[in-house]
Design a protein around this motif. Structure first.
Motif, mmCIF file in Angstrom:
data_model
loop_
_atom_site.group_PDB
_atom_site.id
_atom_site.type_symbol
_atom_site.label_atom_id
_atom_site.label_comp_id
_atom_site.label_asym_id
_atom_site.label_seq_id
_atom_site.Cartn_x
_atom_site.Cartn_y
_atom_site.Cartn_z
ATOM 1 N N GLN A 48 18.761 27.226 -7.184
ATOM 2 C CA GLN A 48 19.505 26.399 -6.237
ATOM 3 C C GLN A 48 20.870 27.036 -5.988
ATOM 4 O O GLN A 48 21.484 27.573 -6.907
ATOM 5 C CB GLN A 48 19.700 24.983 -6.798
ATOM 6 C CG GLN A 48 18.404 24.257 -7.105
ATOM 7 C CD GLN A 48 18.643 22.911 -7.754
ATOM 8 O OE1 GLN A 48 19.437 22.116 -7.262
ATOM 9 N NE2 GLN A 48 17.968 22.652 -8.865
ATOM 10 N N HIS A 49 21.316 26.940 -4.747
ATOM 11 C CA HIS A 49 22.631 27.492 -4.427
ATOM 12 C C HIS A 49 23.252 26.694 -3.296
ATOM 13 O O HIS A 49 22.588 26.323 -2.327
ATOM 14 C CB HIS A 49 22.523 28.958 -4.019
ATOM 15 C CG HIS A 49 23.838 29.677 -4.079
ATOM 16 N ND1 HIS A 49 24.506 29.929 -5.257
ATOM 17 C CD2 HIS A 49 24.625 30.178 -3.093
ATOM 18 C CE1 HIS A 49 25.639 30.574 -5.000
ATOM 19 N NE2 HIS A 49 25.733 30.727 -3.695
ATOM 20 N N ASN A 55 23.978 29.072 -8.207
ATOM 21 C CA ASN A 55 24.678 28.000 -8.934
ATOM 22 C C ASN A 55 23.824 27.449 -10.070
ATOM 23 O O ASN A 55 24.325 27.151 -11.149
ATOM 24 C CB ASN A 55 25.022 26.837 -7.993
ATOM 25 C CG ASN A 55 25.889 27.227 -6.824
ATOM 26 O OD1 ASN A 55 25.679 26.751 -5.727
ATOM 27 N ND2 ASN A 55 26.860 28.114 -7.041
ATOM 28 N N GLU A 56 22.528 27.273 -9.788
ATOM 29 C CA GLU A 56 21.632 26.664 -10.774
ATOM 30 C C GLU A 56 20.282 27.362 -10.764
ATOM 31 O O GLU A 56 19.912 28.013 -9.786
ATOM 32 C CB GLU A 56 21.424 25.170 -10.462
ATOM 33 C CG GLU A 56 22.657 24.311 -10.616
ATOM 34 C CD GLU A 56 22.349 22.847 -10.365
ATOM 35 O OE1 GLU A 56 21.331 22.351 -10.881
ATOM 36 O OE2 GLU A 56 23.130 22.205 -9.643
ATOM 37 N N GLY A 57 19.538 27.171 -11.865
ATOM 38 C CA GLY A 57 18.207 27.769 -11.983
ATOM 39 C C GLY A 57 18.257 29.092 -12.726
ATOM 40 O O GLY A 57 19.333 29.566 -13.111
ATOM 41 N N ASP A 58 17.098 29.662 -12.943
ATOM 42 C CA ASP A 58 16.987 30.902 -13.714
ATOM 43 C C ASP A 58 16.467 32.042 -12.844
ATOM 44 O O ASP A 58 15.624 31.840 -11.970
ATOM 45 C CB ASP A 58 16.010 30.711 -14.885
ATOM 46 C CG ASP A 58 16.526 29.688 -15.889
ATOM 47 O OD1 ASP A 58 17.716 29.752 -16.225
ATOM 48 O OD2 ASP A 58 15.739 28.816 -16.318
ATOM 49 N N ASN A 73 13.424 27.382 -10.195
ATOM 50 C CA ASN A 73 14.301 26.304 -9.717
ATOM 51 C C ASN A 73 15.658 26.843 -9.245
ATOM 52 O O ASN A 73 16.711 26.281 -9.559
ATOM 53 C CB ASN A 73 14.501 25.247 -10.815
ATOM 54 C CG ASN A 73 15.132 23.970 -10.278
ATOM 55 O OD1 ASN A 73 14.884 23.582 -9.140
ATOM 56 N ND2 ASN A 73 15.962 23.333 -11.078
ATOM 57 N N SER A 100 23.961 22.787 0.932
ATOM 58 C CA SER A 100 22.882 23.304 0.095
ATOM 59 C C SER A 100 22.122 24.385 0.857
ATOM 60 O O SER A 100 21.590 24.141 1.942
ATOM 61 C CB SER A 100 21.938 22.158 -0.289
ATOM 62 O OG SER A 100 20.943 22.621 -1.161
ATOM 63 N N GLY A 121 15.937 24.833 -4.943
ATOM 64 C CA GLY A 121 14.989 24.785 -6.053
ATOM 65 C C GLY A 121 13.779 25.681 -5.870
ATOM 66 O O GLY A 121 12.641 25.233 -6.015
ATOM 67 N N ARG A 128 21.817 35.415 -14.550
ATOM 68 C CA ARG A 128 22.962 34.500 -14.385
ATOM 69 C C ARG A 128 24.025 34.667 -15.461
ATOM 70 O O ARG A 128 25.190 34.340 -15.253
ATOM 71 C CB ARG A 128 22.481 33.045 -14.383
ATOM 72 C CG ARG A 128 21.950 32.573 -13.035
ATOM 73 C CD ARG A 128 21.712 31.076 -13.037
ATOM 74 N NE ARG A 128 22.964 30.345 -13.117
ATOM 75 C CZ ARG A 128 23.064 29.104 -13.569
ATOM 76 N NH1 ARG A 128 22.002 28.480 -14.018
ATOM 77 N NH2 ARG A 128 24.221 28.496 -13.590
#
Length: 233
Positions: A14-15, A64-67, A12, A25, A29, A76
């Motif tokens: 996301q950046h 920004n988000e996710g692994d 997932n 964006s 994801g 991260r």
């Protein structure tokens, strides 16, 4: 880390960037794994997000988000210094424009990443020479980039990527600055490195080049729209 853990695990991802007060964006994801020894091409047109994804996979930036797990480590949460260490030890970079220092010889360019390993001068010189022999440049060891053809410069860049024996070779449009004949030779060398066990991630906008890989991940408008194996003829 279990034996079945992939080399790269993206979950997932996301950046987004903020430009003129507006959030844009870039990655939306993405989820995929890359196993040890794979040869994967990441393809997409300009603006698709593939260059941003390359920066994430190469630990040049953090999403920004996710692994993102690389060789069992969660990227991260790491400091800038730790990210720099991972880039030095785990990723060999091959760039379109070679990124060689013009005042250094071929062997000195190959030595550069090894300096940060704390190797003695004698040891890193031997490692660098061996890497240049591997790419067929034993007779050009003391030549500067201006004395080498484009194909030879890219071979120096590949030797530099190989010198630190990283588990991943990340190649960003590695044939983009080469004529078609030399580009094919460089691609053949990259394929041979994969056959020797190196994990290759190739970034390209060219489907013909992507088809040389064993798997294609296609990115479009920040989404993963295709993930397929390539049938080898």
């Amino acid at each position: 880390m279990s034996a079945s853990e992939p080399l790269i695990r993206v979950q997932n991802m996301q950046h987004s960037y903020t430009m003129a007060g507006e959030s844009m964006s870039i990655l939306k994801g993405l989820t995929f794994n890359i196993d040890y020894g794979e040869f994967v091409a990441i393809i997409g047109p300009s603006g698709s997000g593939k260059s941003t994804l390359m920066n994430m996979l190469g630990c040049l930036d953090v999403a920004n988000e996710g692994d993102y797990f690389l060789d069992g480590q969660e990227i991260r949460k790491l400091s800038d210094n730790k990210l720099a260490q991972i880039r030095n030890e785990k990723i060999g970079f091959i760039f379109q424009n070679f990124n060689l220092l013009p005042k250094l010889s071929a062997v000195e360019n190959v030595e550069l990443p090894l300096i940060y390993r704390g190797m003695s001068h004698r040891e890193r010189r031997e490692v660098a020479r061996n890497a240049l022999v591997r790419v067929g440049l034993e007779s050009r060891i003391d030549h500067r980039p201006s004395e080498l053809s484009g194909g030879q410069q890219q071979r120096v860049a590949i030797a530099r990527a190989l010198a630190g024996t990283p588990p991943i070779l990340l190649a960003d449009e590695p044939t983009g600055a080469l004529d078609s004949k030399t580009g094919k030779e460089v691609l053949e060398m990259i394929k041979e490195l994969n056959q020797q066990g190196h994990t290759i991630i190739l970034i390209t906008h060219d489907l013909e080049i992507a088809e040389q890989a064993k798997r294609i991940i296609r990115i479009q408008d920040g989404d993963l729209v295709e993930d397929r194996k390539v049938s080898q003829s």
